[in-house]
Design a protein around this motif. Structure first.
Motif, PDB file in Angstrom:
ATOM      1  N   PRO A 148       3.585 -14.987 -10.124  1.00  0.00           N
ATOM      2  CA  PRO A 148       2.399 -14.931 -10.982  1.00  0.00           C
ATOM      3  C   PRO A 148       2.691 -14.287 -12.322  1.00  0.00           C
ATOM      4  O   PRO A 148       3.667 -13.535 -12.474  1.00  0.00           O
TER       5      PRO A 148
ATOM      6  N   LEU B   7       2.895 -18.063  -2.753  1.00  0.00           N
ATOM      7  CA  LEU B   7       2.509 -17.212  -3.877  1.00  0.00           C
ATOM      8  C   LEU B   7       2.920 -15.790  -3.529  1.00  0.00           C
ATOM      9  O   LEU B   7       2.404 -15.196  -2.584  1.00  0.00           O
TER      10      LEU B   7
ATOM     11  N   HIS C 270       3.510 -22.758 -14.863  1.00  0.00           N
ATOM     12  CA  HIS C 270       2.305 -22.920 -14.062  1.00  0.00           C
ATOM     13  C   HIS C 270       1.519 -24.161 -14.495  1.00  0.00           C
ATOM     14  O   HIS C 270       0.813 -24.766 -13.682  1.00  0.00           O
TER      15      HIS C 270
ATOM     16  N   VAL D 197       0.262 -16.756   1.021  1.00  0.00           N
ATOM     17  CA  VAL D 197       0.077 -15.715   0.002  1.00  0.00           C
ATOM     18  C   VAL D 197       0.496 -14.394   0.625  1.00  0.00           C
ATOM     19  O   VAL D 197      -0.053 -13.982   1.659  1.00  0.00           O
TER      20      VAL D 197
ATOM     21  N   ILE E 132       5.871 -19.545  -6.220  1.00  0.00           N
ATOM     22  CA  ILE E 132       5.085 -19.190  -7.396  1.00  0.00           C
ATOM     23  C   ILE E 132       5.202 -17.692  -7.677  1.00  0.00           C
ATOM     24  O   ILE E 132       4.850 -16.857  -6.840  1.00  0.00           O
TER      25      ILE E 132
END
Length: 433
Positions: free
Chosen positions: A227, A4, A207, A266, A225
């Motif tokens: 966001p 992420l 998503h 992350v 990913i």
């Protein structure tokens, strides 16, 4: 492996106060009088001598939502303000020393995070601004390597083109920003500033599909990913939305049948102008042959490129807030500097700077995980043998340049590296228009 990639927060800004009283994290400890401060060098390399300045840091006063401009750089978050990230720090791992690849803004760090080079740019510019023939940067990406090795991957972008979305992939153009298609809410486009991202349009997913695949244990080997912009933690969006998205993704992974073989990373692309007291470390030269303009004009690898704001890439950026989440990680871990370089060479006694974690460490990890099964099938042949990574490179560069692949079984580590480098330079000089 699930990554992420979020926006613009330095390590001190997120974790400096939250973990400041832990002896294993270089944060912002509480003083006896309840206040907070840190020495900050006035210039890189000045250490804590006379040129250093005392900085007063305010803990627990960072704005959850700023209005019109980012909040003050020395106002930090507390554990109470970011309960999801605090819970992660108590249950999984936080990097103490994870640096951005470039001491600059988003684009060059996005380039490094997916291709291990920014082609000489330290600014938010297109490749043709640097003397390139195309608007898109031409270097190979992690997605190219995975595709050639037949390793499944997905690039998950909220409200963008691809399967399970309403926006045609034909509407995706070079650049990186908010799309204004027919979707009800805006999202970030994938990093199609890189040709090595844009050519994998068939791997752009929503998503919605990410959550469905997580629930079914059907995520690909590598998931990237991006966001939705409003949940990216970028100033000045609501941090609560970023917290909610992080928790949602974690819960989806945690409750899916694939959890026991998942690594969730992350990390933030750059420091966002926020304060971090740790001095930026030195870095080896960026020796990527992606610096095409230099090679074409006989410019030294340490010299300037044709990009604006020339930079020699011998220094990393400030620390990034980075978390590592997996059932295989010891609770409340703090990750410090790596003990060795990723290229098999022990750095002790070397003239190069000591190894550090940066955005490219994610790529090295992904490639190691992707080739782990193949490596495990063969007995280690010693330091002179062709590596599994080199075998993949040779296959990749042979395909890209349409050059017959050599007989790898008669090559050694040095000759395989030389062949791969020569083909890579050949590919980078090709006119791809």
């Amino acid at each position: 492996m699930v990554v992420l990639f979020v926006e613009n927060r330095a390590a001190d800004h997120i974790f400096g106060c939250m973990l400041g009283d832990r002896p294993d994290f270089d944060g912002i400890p509480t003083r006896p009088d309840g206040g907070h401060w840190k020495l900050f060098p006035a210039e890189p390399g000045t250490g804590s001598g006379p040129a250093a300045k005392m900085v007063n840091v305010s803990c627990g006063t960072a704005d959850q939502v700023c209005h019109g401009a980012p909040n003050e750089s020395t106002r930090m978050f507390s554990a109470a303000q970011l309960p999801v990230k605090h819970a992660i720090s108590e249950s999984f791992a936080v990097f103490n020393k994870m640096f951005t690849s470039v001491p600059g803004p988003s684009w060059p760090n996005h380039l490094f995070s997916q291709s291990a080079t920014s082609c000489g740019t330290s600014s938010n510019v297109m490749y043709n601004t640097c003397g390139g023939k195309t608007a898109q940067f031409p270097q190979m990406t992690i997605f190219d390597s995975l595709a050639l090795a037949n390793v499944p991957f997905g690039i998950y972008v909220n409200d963008t083109c691809g399967p399970n979305t309403t926006l045609s992939c034909g509407d995706v153009t070079p650049g990186w920003g908010t799309n204004t298609g027919t979707n009800a809410s805006t999202g970030l486009d994938p990093d199609v500033t890189m040709a090595g991202v844009a050519r994998h349009k068939s791997h752009f997913f929503s998503h919605t599909l990410l959550y469905e695949q997580a629930a079914a244990g059907a995520l690909p080997a590598f998931s990237w990913i991006s966001p939705a912009h409003e949940a990216s933690d970028h100033p000045c969006f609501d941090m609560a939305k970023g917290e909610r998205m992080l928790k949602d993704i974690y819960e989806a992974l945690r409750n899916g049948p694939g959890w026991n073989k998942t690594l969730f990373v992350v990390t933030y692309d750059d420091y966002g102008g926020f304060y971090d007291h740790v001095e930026r470390p030195a870095a080896p030269h960026d020796e990527s042959p992606c610096n095409v303009w230099n090679a074409q004009h006989n410019v030294s690898k340490t010299g300037p490129t044709d990009c604006p704001n020339a930079f020699d890439f011998q220094q990393l950026g400030l620390r990034s807030s980075t978390m590592l989440i997996s059932p295989w990680i010891k609770k409340a871990s703090i990750i410090n500097e790596p003990l060795k370089r990723g290229d098999r060479a022990d750095w002790h006694g070397s003239s190069e700077p000591p190894p550090q974690w940066d955005h490219t460490s994610m790529l090295a990890t992904a490639k190691n995980l992707a080739s782990f099964e193949e490596i495990g099938k063969e007995k280690c042949q010693g330091p002179k043998a062709v590596t599994a990574k080199q075998r993949l490179q040779i296959a990749l560069y042979s395909a890209l340049t349409q050059t017959p692949a050599p007989d790898i079984d008669v090559m050694d580590y040095e000759s395989a590296g030389a062949w791969a480098k020569a083909r890579w330079l050949e590919y980078m000089a090709m006119d791809l228009e």
